[in-house]
Design a protein around this motif. Sequence first.
Motif, PDB file in Angstrom:
ATOM      1  N   PRO A 186      -0.497 -12.353  -7.575  1.00  0.00           N
ATOM      2  CA  PRO A 186       0.417 -13.342  -8.169  1.00  0.00           C
ATOM      3  C   PRO A 186       1.297 -13.986  -7.102  1.00  0.00           C
ATOM      4  N   LEU A 187       0.920 -15.142  -6.644  1.00  0.00           N
ATOM      5  CA  LEU A 187       1.591 -15.783  -5.512  1.00  0.00           C
ATOM      6  C   LEU A 187       2.818 -16.575  -5.932  1.00  0.00           C
ATOM      7  N   VAL A 188       3.792 -16.628  -5.026  1.00  0.00           N
ATOM      8  CA  VAL A 188       4.908 -17.560  -5.116  1.00  0.00           C
ATOM      9  C   VAL A 188       4.804 -18.484  -3.907  1.00  0.00           C
ATOM     10  N   HIS A 189       5.871 -19.185  -3.580  1.00  0.00           N
ATOM     11  CA  HIS A 189       5.768 -20.121  -2.454  1.00  0.00           C
ATOM     12  C   HIS A 189       5.562 -19.381  -1.132  1.00  0.00           C
ATOM     13  N   HIS A 190       6.387 -18.357  -0.860  1.00  0.00           N
ATOM     14  CA  HIS A 190       6.292 -17.584   0.385  1.00  0.00           C
ATOM     15  C   HIS A 190       5.839 -16.170   0.055  1.00  0.00           C
ATOM     16  N   ASN A 191       4.765 -15.731   0.703  1.00  0.00           N
ATOM     17  CA  ASN A 191       4.174 -14.420   0.429  1.00  0.00           C
ATOM     18  C   ASN A 191       3.835 -13.724   1.746  1.00  0.00           C
ATOM     19  N   VAL A 192       4.037 -12.414   1.777  1.00  0.00           N
ATOM     20  CA  VAL A 192       3.678 -11.629   2.954  1.00  0.00           C
ATOM     21  C   VAL A 192       2.852 -10.431   2.497  1.00  0.00           C
ATOM     22  N   PHE A 193       1.674 -10.293   3.087  1.00  0.00           N
ATOM     23  CA  PHE A 193       0.792  -9.156   2.817  1.00  0.00           C
ATOM     24  C   PHE A 193       0.828  -8.236   4.032  1.00  0.00           C
ATOM     25  N   PHE A 194       1.450  -7.064   3.868  1.00  0.00           N
ATOM     26  CA  PHE A 194       1.619  -6.141   4.985  1.00  0.00           C
ATOM     27  C   PHE A 194       0.405  -5.241   5.161  1.00  0.00           C
ATOM     28  N   GLY A 195       0.226  -4.762   6.388  1.00  0.00           N
ATOM     29  CA  GLY A 195      -0.737  -3.719   6.670  1.00  0.00           C
ATOM     30  C   GLY A 195      -0.097  -2.360   6.427  1.00  0.00           C
ATOM     31  N   THR A 196      -0.881  -1.322   6.586  1.00  0.00           N
ATOM     32  CA  THR A 196      -0.372   0.025   6.333  1.00  0.00           C
ATOM     33  C   THR A 196       0.589   0.492   7.413  1.00  0.00           C
ATOM     34  N   ASP A 197       0.267   0.189   8.673  1.00  0.00           N
ATOM     35  CA  ASP A 197       1.045   0.695   9.798  1.00  0.00           C
ATOM     36  C   ASP A 197       1.295  -0.432  10.794  1.00  0.00           C
ATOM     37  N   PRO A 198       2.570  -0.783  11.055  1.00  0.00           N
ATOM     38  CA  PRO A 198       2.864  -1.859  12.012  1.00  0.00           C
ATOM     39  C   PRO A 198       2.268  -1.627  13.391  1.00  0.00           C
ATOM     40  N   ALA A 199       2.022  -0.371  13.745  1.00  0.00           N
ATOM     41  CA  ALA A 199       1.460  -0.085  15.075  1.00  0.00           C
ATOM     42  C   ALA A 199       0.092  -0.713  15.253  1.00  0.00           C
ATOM     43  N   THR A 200      -0.657  -0.885  14.148  1.00  0.00           N
ATOM     44  CA  THR A 200      -1.986  -1.487  14.264  1.00  0.00           C
ATOM     45  C   THR A 200      -1.914  -2.996  14.452  1.00  0.00           C
ATOM     46  N   GLU A 201      -0.713  -3.556  14.281  1.00  0.00           N
ATOM     47  CA  GLU A 201      -0.511  -4.982  14.559  1.00  0.00           C
ATOM     48  C   GLU A 201       0.091  -5.172  15.939  1.00  0.00           C
ATOM     49  N   PHE A 202       1.211  -4.521  16.199  1.00  0.00           N
ATOM     50  CA  PHE A 202       1.952  -4.806  17.423  1.00  0.00           C
ATOM     51  C   PHE A 202       1.412  -4.064  18.640  1.00  0.00           C
ATOM     52  N   GLY A 203       0.706  -2.970  18.418  1.00  0.00           N
ATOM     53  CA  GLY A 203       0.070  -2.289  19.544  1.00  0.00           C
ATOM     54  C   GLY A 203      -0.974  -3.160  20.220  1.00  0.00           C
ATOM     55  N   PRO A 204      -1.969  -3.665  19.480  1.00  0.00           N
ATOM     56  CA  PRO A 204      -2.947  -4.565  20.092  1.00  0.00           C
ATOM     57  C   PRO A 204      -2.322  -5.838  20.672  1.00  0.00           C
ATOM     58  N   LEU A 205      -1.334  -6.418  19.981  1.00  0.00           N
ATOM     59  CA  LEU A 205      -0.692  -7.628  20.498  1.00  0.00           C
ATOM     60  C   LEU A 205      -0.082  -7.385  21.870  1.00  0.00           C
ATOM     61  N   ALA A 206       0.513  -6.213  22.061  1.00  0.00           N
ATOM     62  CA  ALA A 206       1.109  -5.879  23.358  1.00  0.00           C
ATOM     63  C   ALA A 206       0.058  -5.807  24.455  1.00  0.00           C
ATOM     64  N   ARG A 207      -1.190  -5.507  24.063  1.00  0.00           N
ATOM     65  CA  ARG A 207      -2.285  -5.428  25.043  1.00  0.00           C
ATOM     66  C   ARG A 207      -3.024  -6.749  25.179  1.00  0.00           C
ATOM     67  N   GLY A 208      -2.544  -7.790  24.478  1.00  0.00           N
ATOM     68  CA  GLY A 208      -3.196  -9.087  24.557  1.00  0.00           C
ATOM     69  C   GLY A 208      -4.414  -9.196  23.667  1.00  0.00           C
ATOM     70  N   ALA A 209      -4.490  -8.355  22.628  1.00  0.00           N
ATOM     71  CA  ALA A 209      -5.632  -8.365  21.717  1.00  0.00           C
ATOM     72  C   ALA A 209      -5.191  -8.756  20.309  1.00  0.00           C
ATOM     73  N   LEU A 210      -6.158  -9.134  19.480  1.00  0.00           N
ATOM     74  CA  LEU A 210      -5.849  -9.456  18.097  1.00  0.00           C
ATOM     75  C   LEU A 210      -5.434  -8.195  17.345  1.00  0.00           C
TER      76      LEU A 210
END
Length: 500
Positions: free
Chosen positions: A327-351
């Motif tokens: 059920p969407l509104v104007h602004h929506n955020v779909f989170f992952g389970t663990d932020p480390a799986t997002e920011f860890g790869p980003l710190a290494r220059g990966a997706l």
Amino acid sequence: MATREGQKVIVIGAGIGGLAAALSLRASGAEVTVFERHGHPGGKIRTRASAAGPVDTGPTVLTLRRNFESLFSEIGARLEDHIDLVAEPLLARHFWPDGSQLDLFADRAASADAVGVFAGTKASQEFRLFCDRASLLLDTFEAPVMRARRMVPRDIAARTLAGGLPVLRAMAPMRSMDAALRSAFSDSRLAQLFGRYATYVGGAPQLSPAILLLIWAAEEGGVWRIRGGMASLAGALHRLAVANGIDVQLGTPIKRLECQQGRVSGVVTDDGIRHAATAVVFNGDPAALQRGLLGIAATGAVSRRAVSPRSHSACVWAFAATPLGAPLVHHNVFFGTDPATEFGPLARGALPQDPALYVCAQDRGAGAAPNGQERFEIIMNAPPVSDTGTGWDEEETLRCHDSTIRLLSERGLHFTPAPEPRAMTTPADFARLFPGSDGSLYGRSPHGMMASFLRPTARSNLPGLYLAGGGVHPGPGIPMALLSGRHAAAAIVSDRTSTS
């Protein structure tokens, strides 16, 4: 403010910072010409055509409305006469893989109630304390940081001391956003949610200073949707510029800056024509200057540490489709389970592996209930490309596309038809659109306690050259870019007045 007669200023770039600088300078009496390499104004405010109409592919939200009202007032206009703003009482809807969901509102009491239902009474109390903390930070530092032409340590120290222990505690000096949030919230999902605000300035919460928690206070203070999309704001500023006698030349790239006796004296456009100026405002990524993209004379205008390391980039989809599921509104955020799986790869220059995905349903909000196809923008954080242009290829585009559609599907959101890879703007695309940027969307990285002090300010190291835009103090975001343009204009007026 008033300038000396005969002052002619050239603004390079018709982004929000450049247009704000041009309008402020024109109001002071200067003759102003704006050169923009693209065929449209707005800078990173861009659109892509779709079956349902133009879709935003850049910023989607307007906050700190008072900054815009102040600029319009300076030129004798009213904001509401030029753009149609719709207040969004529901700031954003947040989804987690476990099926939990949380709405946050412009009304603090409503948000606290929602947090209570989401995570319990203790979490609701923690949320109220967190809001008080973020508001205190914004109230304390808006004047000496955002509204000041440059950050003066003694002024900031004075405001901190005047605020006493409550301000010092709120700042959490030497602590990261992530550490401060984990202390503030017993529910890890809330720490994850508010840690996402580090990405508003291109950083990771684990490496960005806790003072950036004030971003939440700016958003809680009001979010407005613009009918017609964010491009309507750029269009309105462009029209006002022309109406006020500013010469705006779109589709006109600058080849180099020219200097005489150690001072900027004009620019040369790609067609080889020289245009003289008493001052120049550069509304682009300052890294382009440091790398010599506007000529050797400008390489010393900013230092390397003022533009490096780089902030994050993004993969951005813009398309029309019919949604099914969540059920969407104007602004929506779909989170992952663990932020480390997002920011860890980003710190290494990966997706990122399991990122948070922002979904803007541009035809929803404030009671809107669209039928059929709607316009959507999806944003996923991504690393910048290297300064040699490597680090992204067609295979990476396909991998990013497939993983994003899969992740949204797993989280209960489906689109018909599914967006195609060509609907995506990649970090490599951003690098081409904004020379010298490496595809980074926010200039210098916000990581580190002193990062904000290292950003370039309105006055560059090269006399006669001034800076504006999201890569310049006070930082990224449409309201900040606007302030940077006004800071540049004020610096020009001050410098010319002092030498007249």
